[in-house]
Structures are given as structure tokens and as C-alpha cells.
Motif scaffolding. Structure first.
Motif, PDB file in Angstrom:
ATOM      1  N   PHE A  78     -11.088 -37.511   9.085  1.00  0.00           N
ATOM      2  CA  PHE A  78     -12.300 -38.325   9.007  1.00  0.00           C
ATOM      3  C   PHE A  78     -13.514 -37.598   9.591  1.00  0.00           C
ATOM      4  O   PHE A  78     -14.499 -38.220   9.962  1.00  0.00           O
ATOM      5  CB  PHE A  78     -12.081 -39.655   9.736  1.00  0.00           C
ATOM      6  CG  PHE A  78     -10.850 -40.371   9.271  1.00  0.00           C
ATOM      7  CD1 PHE A  78     -10.857 -41.105   8.102  1.00  0.00           C
ATOM      8  CD2 PHE A  78      -9.667 -40.287  10.000  1.00  0.00           C
ATOM      9  CE1 PHE A  78      -9.722 -41.743   7.650  1.00  0.00           C
ATOM     10  CE2 PHE A  78      -8.523 -40.934   9.562  1.00  0.00           C
ATOM     11  CZ  PHE A  78      -8.545 -41.665   8.379  1.00  0.00           C
ATOM     12  N   ARG A  79     -13.419 -36.283   9.662  1.00  0.00           N
ATOM     13  CA  ARG A  79     -14.520 -35.481  10.204  1.00  0.00           C
ATOM     14  C   ARG A  79     -15.750 -35.544   9.300  1.00  0.00           C
ATOM     15  O   ARG A  79     -16.885 -35.537   9.772  1.00  0.00           O
ATOM     16  CB  ARG A  79     -14.065 -34.028  10.363  1.00  0.00           C
ATOM     17  CG  ARG A  79     -15.077 -33.123  11.046  1.00  0.00           C
ATOM     18  CD  ARG A  79     -14.601 -31.685  11.024  1.00  0.00           C
ATOM     19  NE  ARG A  79     -13.344 -31.514  11.724  1.00  0.00           N
ATOM     20  CZ  ARG A  79     -13.238 -31.273  13.033  1.00  0.00           C
ATOM     21  NH1 ARG A  79     -14.330 -31.197  13.771  1.00  0.00           N
ATOM     22  NH2 ARG A  79     -12.043 -31.105  13.581  1.00  0.00           N
ATOM     23  N   SER A  80     -15.526 -35.586   7.999  1.00  0.00           N
ATOM     24  CA  SER A  80     -16.632 -35.591   7.038  1.00  0.00           C
ATOM     25  C   SER A  80     -16.338 -36.568   5.909  1.00  0.00           C
ATOM     26  O   SER A  80     -15.176 -36.762   5.531  1.00  0.00           O
ATOM     27  CB  SER A  80     -16.836 -34.186   6.459  1.00  0.00           C
ATOM     28  OG  SER A  80     -17.680 -34.213   5.331  1.00  0.00           O
ATOM     29  N   ALA A 126      -9.061 -35.411   2.545  1.00  0.00           N
ATOM     30  CA  ALA A 126      -8.126 -36.426   3.044  1.00  0.00           C
ATOM     31  C   ALA A 126      -8.825 -37.729   3.420  1.00  0.00           C
ATOM     32  O   ALA A 126      -8.165 -38.725   3.693  1.00  0.00           O
ATOM     33  CB  ALA A 126      -7.367 -35.883   4.258  1.00  0.00           C
ATOM     34  N   ASN A 127     -10.155 -37.724   3.428  1.00  0.00           N
ATOM     35  CA  ASN A 127     -10.912 -38.926   3.783  1.00  0.00           C
ATOM     36  C   ASN A 127     -11.082 -39.790   2.537  1.00  0.00           C
ATOM     37  O   ASN A 127     -12.175 -39.935   1.990  1.00  0.00           O
ATOM     38  CB  ASN A 127     -12.269 -38.542   4.368  1.00  0.00           C
ATOM     39  CG  ASN A 127     -13.004 -39.728   4.979  1.00  0.00           C
ATOM     40  OD1 ASN A 127     -12.503 -40.848   4.983  1.00  0.00           O
ATOM     41  ND2 ASN A 127     -14.194 -39.483   5.490  1.00  0.00           N
ATOM     42  N   GLN A 168     -17.713 -38.078  14.923  1.00  0.00           N
ATOM     43  CA  GLN A 168     -17.886 -36.644  14.684  1.00  0.00           C
ATOM     44  C   GLN A 168     -18.208 -35.908  15.981  1.00  0.00           C
ATOM     45  O   GLN A 168     -17.683 -34.822  16.232  1.00  0.00           O
ATOM     46  CB  GLN A 168     -18.994 -36.424  13.654  1.00  0.00           C
ATOM     47  CG  GLN A 168     -18.654 -36.935  12.268  1.00  0.00           C
ATOM     48  CD  GLN A 168     -19.834 -36.863  11.317  1.00  0.00           C
ATOM     49  OE1 GLN A 168     -20.978 -37.056  11.721  1.00  0.00           O
ATOM     50  NE2 GLN A 168     -19.562 -36.602  10.038  1.00  0.00           N
ATOM     51  N   ARG A 169     -19.057 -36.518  16.792  1.00  0.00           N
ATOM     52  CA  ARG A 169     -19.447 -35.888  18.057  1.00  0.00           C
ATOM     53  C   ARG A 169     -18.252 -35.776  19.004  1.00  0.00           C
ATOM     54  O   ARG A 169     -18.015 -34.722  19.614  1.00  0.00           O
ATOM     55  CB  ARG A 169     -20.566 -36.704  18.715  1.00  0.00           C
ATOM     56  CG  ARG A 169     -20.977 -36.222  20.107  1.00  0.00           C
ATOM     57  CD  ARG A 169     -22.117 -37.056  20.662  1.00  0.00           C
ATOM     58  NE  ARG A 169     -21.809 -38.474  20.635  1.00  0.00           N
ATOM     59  CZ  ARG A 169     -21.055 -39.098  21.548  1.00  0.00           C
ATOM     60  NH1 ARG A 169     -20.509 -38.398  22.551  1.00  0.00           N
ATOM     61  NH2 ARG A 169     -20.839 -40.391  21.473  1.00  0.00           N
ATOM     62  N   LEU A 170     -17.491 -36.861  19.130  1.00  0.00           N
ATOM     63  CA  LEU A 170     -16.330 -36.855  20.019  1.00  0.00           C
ATOM     64  C   LEU A 170     -15.261 -35.874  19.536  1.00  0.00           C
ATOM     65  O   LEU A 170     -14.609 -35.194  20.345  1.00  0.00           O
ATOM     66  CB  LEU A 170     -15.738 -38.265  20.117  1.00  0.00           C
ATOM     67  CG  LEU A 170     -16.568 -39.295  20.875  1.00  0.00           C
ATOM     68  CD1 LEU A 170     -15.983 -40.703  20.679  1.00  0.00           C
ATOM     69  CD2 LEU A 170     -16.609 -38.951  22.362  1.00  0.00           C
ATOM     70  N   LEU A 171     -15.088 -35.790  18.223  1.00  0.00           N
ATOM     71  CA  LEU A 171     -14.094 -34.876  17.669  1.00  0.00           C
ATOM     72  C   LEU A 171     -14.500 -33.430  17.920  1.00  0.00           C
ATOM     73  O   LEU A 171     -13.652 -32.580  18.237  1.00  0.00           O
ATOM     74  CB  LEU A 171     -13.932 -35.129  16.163  1.00  0.00           C
ATOM     75  CG  LEU A 171     -12.792 -34.390  15.465  1.00  0.00           C
ATOM     76  CD1 LEU A 171     -11.452 -34.722  16.112  1.00  0.00           C
ATOM     77  CD2 LEU A 171     -12.762 -34.758  13.983  1.00  0.00           C
ATOM     78  N   VAL A 220     -11.441 -40.410  20.590  1.00  0.00           N
ATOM     79  CA  VAL A 220     -11.620 -40.314  19.145  1.00  0.00           C
ATOM     80  C   VAL A 220     -10.736 -41.343  18.434  1.00  0.00           C
ATOM     81  O   VAL A 220     -11.201 -42.079  17.554  1.00  0.00           O
ATOM     82  CB  VAL A 220     -11.276 -38.892  18.649  1.00  0.00           C
ATOM     83  CG1 VAL A 220     -11.324 -38.828  17.127  1.00  0.00           C
ATOM     84  CG2 VAL A 220     -12.241 -37.879  19.246  1.00  0.00           C
ATOM     85  N   GLU A 221      -9.477 -41.402  18.821  1.00  0.00           N
ATOM     86  CA  GLU A 221      -8.545 -42.326  18.177  1.00  0.00           C
ATOM     87  C   GLU A 221      -8.935 -43.780  18.455  1.00  0.00           C
ATOM     88  O   GLU A 221      -8.841 -44.642  17.566  1.00  0.00           O
ATOM     89  CB  GLU A 221      -7.116 -42.074  18.658  1.00  0.00           C
ATOM     90  CG  GLU A 221      -6.096 -42.953  17.943  1.00  0.00           C
ATOM     91  CD  GLU A 221      -4.707 -42.836  18.521  1.00  0.00           C
ATOM     92  OE1 GLU A 221      -3.743 -43.184  17.812  1.00  0.00           O
ATOM     93  OE2 GLU A 221      -4.569 -42.419  19.693  1.00  0.00           O
ATOM     94  N   THR A 222      -9.380 -44.075  19.668  1.00  0.00           N
ATOM     95  CA  THR A 222      -9.785 -45.432  20.015  1.00  0.00           C
ATOM     96  C   THR A 222     -10.948 -45.898  19.144  1.00  0.00           C
ATOM     97  O   THR A 222     -10.963 -47.032  18.657  1.00  0.00           O
ATOM     98  CB  THR A 222     -10.182 -45.511  21.504  1.00  0.00           C
ATOM     99  OG1 THR A 222      -9.056 -45.140  22.314  1.00  0.00           O
ATOM    100  CG2 THR A 222     -10.614 -46.925  21.874  1.00  0.00           C
ATOM    101  N   LEU A 223     -11.926 -45.004  18.934  1.00  0.00           N
ATOM    102  CA  LEU A 223     -13.059 -45.357  18.075  1.00  0.00           C
ATOM    103  C   LEU A 223     -12.589 -45.602  16.643  1.00  0.00           C
ATOM    104  O   LEU A 223     -13.034 -46.554  15.986  1.00  0.00           O
ATOM    105  CB  LEU A 223     -14.105 -44.239  18.118  1.00  0.00           C
ATOM    106  CG  LEU A 223     -15.488 -44.557  17.534  1.00  0.00           C
ATOM    107  CD1 LEU A 223     -16.548 -43.641  18.144  1.00  0.00           C
ATOM    108  CD2 LEU A 223     -15.525 -44.420  16.021  1.00  0.00           C
ATOM    109  N   LEU A 224     -11.665 -44.771  16.174  1.00  0.00           N
ATOM    110  CA  LEU A 224     -11.130 -44.933  14.821  1.00  0.00           C
ATOM    111  C   LEU A 224     -10.438 -46.282  14.661  1.00  0.00           C
ATOM    112  O   LEU A 224     -10.608 -46.979  13.657  1.00  0.00           O
ATOM    113  CB  LEU A 224     -10.158 -43.800  14.509  1.00  0.00           C
ATOM    114  CG  LEU A 224      -9.550 -43.777  13.102  1.00  0.00           C
ATOM    115  CD1 LEU A 224     -10.608 -43.444  12.061  1.00  0.00           C
ATOM    116  CD2 LEU A 224      -8.398 -42.779  13.024  1.00  0.00           C
TER     117      LEU A 224
END
Length: 207
Positions: free
Chosen positions: A134-136, A141-142, A152-155, A174-178
């Protein structure tokens, strides 16, 4: 939040799957706890009512949703359970649409679907593989085309961190935000059964 994952995996005992409320498998996760509570019906209804209010419609005006899936393995059983739980808890109508895997992947790549059930396996034993999907918005894969600047910033911070403990902490953020946004809905962690020769001392399974 409306799904009762324990009921789903217990209804398919032959798979030995484990219910999950996160995307990172526990054998290389940052912590054992789930990112959200399973079968949280009150929270699910709160989000549904908020969405209906934003749309300015009532539940009876909500169109039927189509859940597409490949009729492989335990997918048929899973989607029927998901359909029933969503209808019982939320009162929404869900239509099941089986598709052959080649046709389904073609529709997913074009974004021609509403909800899709599928298997997802990490190729490496590191959180970065699944989370980088989910970077872009243009990532192959997104498939849900979800994008978030904070994500993106956290990743990026997690990628650049050299300290392993801090790196795990960053990936947890990152996972928590997702899981707060839920562009993907985790249901269960799968298992793999395989045979090993008696003379083979070291055996690792991946993918």
C-alpha cells in the motif's frame, strides 16, 4: 468489525486456520495483540450508521453489495459465512459472485469489483513485504487503490530505521494505521500442510 472470525475458522476445522484482526502473521509480528477486537458489533453498527448519514440514505436504500471470490479451497465456505454475518449484524444485502481466478485477477487489476475475497501470502518473513503493498496507489499489489500520506511517511521511516527494535515499533504504527482505515479486511491466517523426507534435517516453507 462485524465479522466473527472465531466462528468462521471453527466452521472450517480441516484448514486449521487461525482468526486474525491484523495483516502481519504472528510468527513475525511486532506484538501478539490484535489491532482491533473481533466481532465488535457495536463498533460496526456505529460505522455503518455514520456512513449512511454521510450518504443521506437509510439502510433500506443501500444497494446490494457484490462479493466476488475464486471458488477454490475454503473460499466458498468463508464467503457464505461472511455473507450471513454481514446480513445478520448489519442488515445489508450481499450477493456472492464466484469467478475463475484468471478472470478475477483481470477484473481486480482494472478495479472492476466491489468487494473481493482472496488469499494473500508474504514471500519473505518480514512485515515490509505486506505493508509495502500500500506504499503507492499505483503498486501492482494495491488492488484496492488505497493511499494515505501518513501511511507513506510512517512506512518510509520504518524502511530507513537501522535499529531493529525501533524498526518493529515503526512497522506496528504502520499496521495500526492500516487497520484503522481497513482498505483490506483480514479474516484468518492460513496454514500449510506438507510432507518432509526422513533424511531432510532442515525444512522451511515459504509462499
Amino acid at each position: 468489525y462485524a465479522l466473527y472470525r472465531n466462528e468462521i475458522v471453527e466452521s472450517i476445522p480441516q484448514t486449521r486456520n487461525q482468526p486474525c484482526c491484523r495483516v502481519i502473521p504472528r510468527d513475525y509480528a511486532m506484538k501478539e495483540a490484535c489491532c482491533f477486537e473481533d466481532n465488535d458489533q457495536a463498533r460496526a453498527l456505529l460505522h455503518l450508521n455514520s456512513a449512511l448519514a454521510e450518504l443521506g440514505i437509510g439502510l433500506n436504500e443501500l444497494p446490494e453489495m457484490t462479493l466476488t471470490y475464486p471458488p477454490l479451497g475454503d473460499q466458498c465456505q468463508i464467503v457464505h459465512l461472511v455473507q450471513r454475518q454481514w446480513e445478520e449484524v448489519l442488515g445489508i444485502k450481499v450477493k456472492l459472485a464466484p469467478q475463475s481466478k484468471p478472470l478475477l485477477m483481470n477484473e481486480l487489476m482494472k478495479g472492476q469489483y466491489q468487494i473481493c475475497s482472496m488469499f494473500w501470502t508474504s514471500m519473505i518473513k518480514d512485515p515490509v513485504y505486506l505493508l509495502s503493498a500500500f506504499r503507492s496507489v499505483h503498486g501492482h499489489a494495491n488492488l484496492c487503490r488505497w493511499v494515505n500520506e501518513d501511511y507513506q511517511r510512517l512506512l518510509y521511516q520504518a524502511d530507513a530505521e537501522l535499529n531493529s527494535d525501533k524498526r518493529r515499533e515503526n512497522f506496528l504504527k504502520v499496521e495500526t494505521l492500516l487497520m484503522d482505515e481497513l482498505p483490506v479486511i483480514p479474516i484468518s491466517f492460513g496454514t500449510a500442510l506438507y510432507m518432509k523426507g526422513e533424511k531432510l534435517e532442515i525444512c522451511n516453507f515459504c509462499g
